[in-house]
Write a protein that holds these residues in place. Structure first.
Motif, PDB file in Angstrom:
ATOM      1  N   VAL A 274       0.948  -1.400   0.050  1.00  0.00           N
ATOM      2  CA  VAL A 274      -0.118   0.020  -0.094  1.00  0.00           C
ATOM      3  C   VAL A 274       0.930   1.308   0.067  1.00  0.00           C
ATOM      4  CG1 VAL A 274      -1.543   1.433   1.556  1.00  0.00           C
ATOM      5  CG2 VAL A 274      -2.069  -1.155   1.040  1.00  0.00           C
ATOM      6  N   VAL A 275       2.094   1.399   0.868  1.00  0.00           N
ATOM      7  CA  VAL A 275       2.554   2.676   1.105  1.00  0.00           C
ATOM      8  C   VAL A 275       3.310   3.098  -0.246  1.00  0.00           C
ATOM      9  CG1 VAL A 275       4.422   3.709   2.369  1.00  0.00           C
ATOM     10  CG2 VAL A 275       2.674   2.642   3.432  1.00  0.00           C
ATOM     11  N   ARG A 276       4.027   1.808  -0.769  1.00  0.00           N
ATOM     12  CA  ARG A 276       4.796   1.765  -1.921  1.00  0.00           C
ATOM     13  C   ARG A 276       3.759   2.406  -3.082  1.00  0.00           C
ATOM     14  NH1 ARG A 276       8.555  -3.157  -3.375  1.00  0.00           N
ATOM     15  NH2 ARG A 276       8.977  -2.676  -1.464  1.00  0.00           N
ATOM     16  N   THR A 277       2.784   1.809  -3.180  1.00  0.00           N
ATOM     17  CA  THR A 277       1.620   2.257  -4.344  1.00  0.00           C
ATOM     18  C   THR A 277       1.253   3.875  -4.230  1.00  0.00           C
ATOM     19  OG1 THR A 277       0.943  -0.134  -4.358  1.00  0.00           O
ATOM     20  CG2 THR A 277      -0.634   1.636  -5.152  1.00  0.00           C
ATOM     21  N   VAL A 278       0.908   4.133  -2.811  1.00  0.00           N
ATOM     22  CA  VAL A 278       0.899   5.426  -2.764  1.00  0.00           C
ATOM     23  C   VAL A 278       1.601   6.305  -3.301  1.00  0.00           C
ATOM     24  CG1 VAL A 278      -0.063   7.187  -1.164  1.00  0.00           C
ATOM     25  CG2 VAL A 278      -1.278   5.093  -1.085  1.00  0.00           C
ATOM     26  N   HIS A 279       3.012   5.936  -2.990  1.00  0.00           N
ATOM     27  CA  HIS A 279       4.150   6.903  -3.330  1.00  0.00           C
ATOM     28  C   HIS A 279       4.353   6.977  -4.864  1.00  0.00           C
ATOM     29  CE1 HIS A 279       5.748   8.327   0.522  1.00  0.00           C
ATOM     30  NE2 HIS A 279       5.382   7.031   1.041  1.00  0.00           N
ATOM     31  N   ARG A 280       3.907   5.823  -5.663  1.00  0.00           N
ATOM     32  CA  ARG A 280       4.146   5.796  -6.935  1.00  0.00           C
ATOM     33  C   ARG A 280       3.049   6.192  -7.789  1.00  0.00           C
ATOM     34  NH1 ARG A 280       7.411   0.332  -7.980  1.00  0.00           N
ATOM     35  NH2 ARG A 280       7.599   1.115  -9.886  1.00  0.00           N
ATOM     36  N   THR A 281       1.973   6.409  -7.297  1.00  0.00           N
ATOM     37  CA  THR A 281       1.024   6.720  -8.222  1.00  0.00           C
ATOM     38  C   THR A 281       0.616   8.094  -8.728  1.00  0.00           C
ATOM     39  OG1 THR A 281      -0.689   7.213  -6.114  1.00  0.00           O
ATOM     40  CG2 THR A 281      -0.917   4.960  -7.272  1.00  0.00           C
ATOM     41  N   HIS A 282       0.051   8.040  -9.971  1.00  0.00           N
ATOM     42  CA  HIS A 282       0.091   9.462 -10.705  1.00  0.00           C
ATOM     43  C   HIS A 282      -1.582  10.251 -10.449  1.00  0.00           C
ATOM     44  CE1 HIS A 282       3.852   8.633 -12.497  1.00  0.00           C
ATOM     45  NE2 HIS A 282       3.493   7.390 -12.692  1.00  0.00           N
ATOM     46  N   CYS A 283      -2.378   9.425  -9.880  1.00  0.00           N
ATOM     47  CA  CYS A 283      -3.701  10.098  -9.562  1.00  0.00           C
ATOM     48  C   CYS A 283      -4.025   9.877  -8.333  1.00  0.00           C
ATOM     49  CB  CYS A 283      -4.689   9.311 -10.475  1.00  0.00           C
ATOM     50  SG  CYS A 283      -4.965   7.581 -10.098  1.00  0.00           S
ATOM     51  N   PRO A 284      -5.424  10.579  -7.775  1.00  0.00           N
ATOM     52  CA  PRO A 284      -5.445  10.180  -6.386  1.00  0.00           C
ATOM     53  C   PRO A 284      -5.875   8.775  -6.147  1.00  0.00           C
ATOM     54  CG  PRO A 284      -6.845  12.036  -7.315  1.00  0.00           C
ATOM     55  CD  PRO A 284      -6.101  11.468  -8.503  1.00  0.00           C
ATOM     56  N   VAL A 285      -5.640   8.185  -5.045  1.00  0.00           N
ATOM     57  CA  VAL A 285      -5.570   7.021  -4.448  1.00  0.00           C
ATOM     58  C   VAL A 285      -6.398   6.820  -3.378  1.00  0.00           C
ATOM     59  CG1 VAL A 285      -3.479   7.078  -3.578  1.00  0.00           C
ATOM     60  CG2 VAL A 285      -4.370   4.931  -3.900  1.00  0.00           C
ATOM     61  N   VAL A 286      -7.182   5.774  -3.121  1.00  0.00           N
ATOM     62  CA  VAL A 286      -7.919   5.672  -1.961  1.00  0.00           C
ATOM     63  C   VAL A 286      -7.347   4.287  -1.372  1.00  0.00           C
ATOM     64  CG1 VAL A 286     -10.230   4.791  -1.019  1.00  0.00           C
ATOM     65  CG2 VAL A 286     -10.231   6.571  -2.680  1.00  0.00           C
ATOM     66  N   VAL A 287      -6.942   4.465  -0.078  1.00  0.00           N
ATOM     67  CA  VAL A 287      -6.543   3.152   0.493  1.00  0.00           C
ATOM     68  C   VAL A 287      -7.787   2.850   1.469  1.00  0.00           C
ATOM     69  CG1 VAL A 287      -4.927   2.307   2.334  1.00  0.00           C
ATOM     70  CG2 VAL A 287      -4.374   4.119   0.599  1.00  0.00           C
TER      71      VAL A 287
END
Length: 291
Positions: free
Chosen positions: A123-136
């Motif tokens: 999750v944390v790695r994904t949030v740091h790498r995304t290019h759009c808003p992300v919902v956890v």
């Protein structure tokens, strides 16, 4: 199967876990509310030849498992949103890399956070790498008892806060929820008493000036969006609290907390950055991180 997201799609990562199914249902509700399509994405990292074997049986089993996971997620969506346009995708890549790639052209990315499967650990790695808003996504602690639970958005005096606020207005409209706009700052630190451990005389004139400036800043952020969303029900909240703890406390009575991915508040400090990471781990409801 589709292989990429598109700007009109909400992308949700699925891995067969309960949290991923919860994230899928939330993503379906959001997509339906905004008239978007939903893409279900499952990542299956490609095995090296010396692991897969000459007949590639391990890779074939991985694909079969992916089909099963995607079918279950699609069935969950169809049970509540039978008319929603749903596509599925299998990415031959690591989880965080696959989700980051899909996020480049997506409206929103959604991932589950509670389980210890592939998605939960990334999750944390994904949030740091995304290019759009992300919902956890995680199951909200609060339960709806009539009107929808509020959407809470944390703001400071950074550009990231303005982006988070604009996203929060849009999401609150989609979820038919009240929007709670929250500004948190620790008074002792703001007036130079933090190094004194709370000891010493309070500079009341300085405190009044700082509070006035912060309220003006919040009004400047909220007013144009309130005009854009005239039906929005907005509550403004000021709290003398650290943003991480304050927003976590409010998450216990919310359906979603919205923050930016970075914050550079001169007075409140960084409401985001480390705070958003703290919320990802400790919030009692889903967290939307806005870039």
């Amino acid at each position: 199967m589709t292989t990429a997201a598109n700007p009109s799609a909400v992308v949700v990562g699925v891995d067969g876990s309960d949290s991923a199914l919860g994230a899928t249902r939330w993503a379906a509700q959001f997509a339906a509310g905004q008239g978007l399509t939903l893409t279900l994405l499952h990542a299956t990292p490609r095995l090296d030849w010396h692991f897969a074997g000459a007949d590639h049986s391990a890779e074939l089993r991985g694909t079969a498992d992916a089909d099963t996971v995607l079918a279950a997620a699609e069935a969950a969506v169809r049970s509540t949103h039978p008319d929603l346009t749903v596509t599925t995708a299998i990415a031959k890549d690591a989880v965080a890399a696959a989700l980051a790639d899909a996020s480049q052209s997506a409206r929103l990315l959604v991932v589950g956070a509670s389980d210890h499967r592939a998605l939960g650990s990334q999750v944390v790695r994904t949030v740091h790498r995304t290019h759009c808003p992300v919902v956890v996504w995680r199951t909200p602690l609060a339960r709806r008892t009539g009107k929808p639970l509020p959407v809470v958005v944390g703001v400071d005096d950074s550009e990231a806060a303005a982006r988070a606020l604009a996203e929060a207005f849009d999401v609150a409209r989609t979820l038919h929820a009240q929007l709670m706009v929250v500004h948190m700052w620790e008074i002792d630190a703001a007036v130079g008493m933090g190094d004194l451990g709370g000891e010493g005389n309070m500079d009341w004139p300085l405190l009044e000036v700082l509070e006035t400036r912060q309220r003006q800043r919040m009004d400047e952020l909220v007013e144009p969006l309130a005009r854009k969303y005239p039906n929005a029900h907005v509550t403004k909240v000021f709290k003398d609290a650290g943003p991480a703890k304050g927003l976590t406390d409010l998450s216990r009575e919310a359906q979603l907390v919205v923050v930016g991915s970075h914050g550079r508040g001169r007075l409140a400090g960084s409401i985001l950055g480390s705070v958003s990471q703290n919320l990802i781990h400790h919030a009692e409801c889903p967290v939307l991180v806005v870039r």
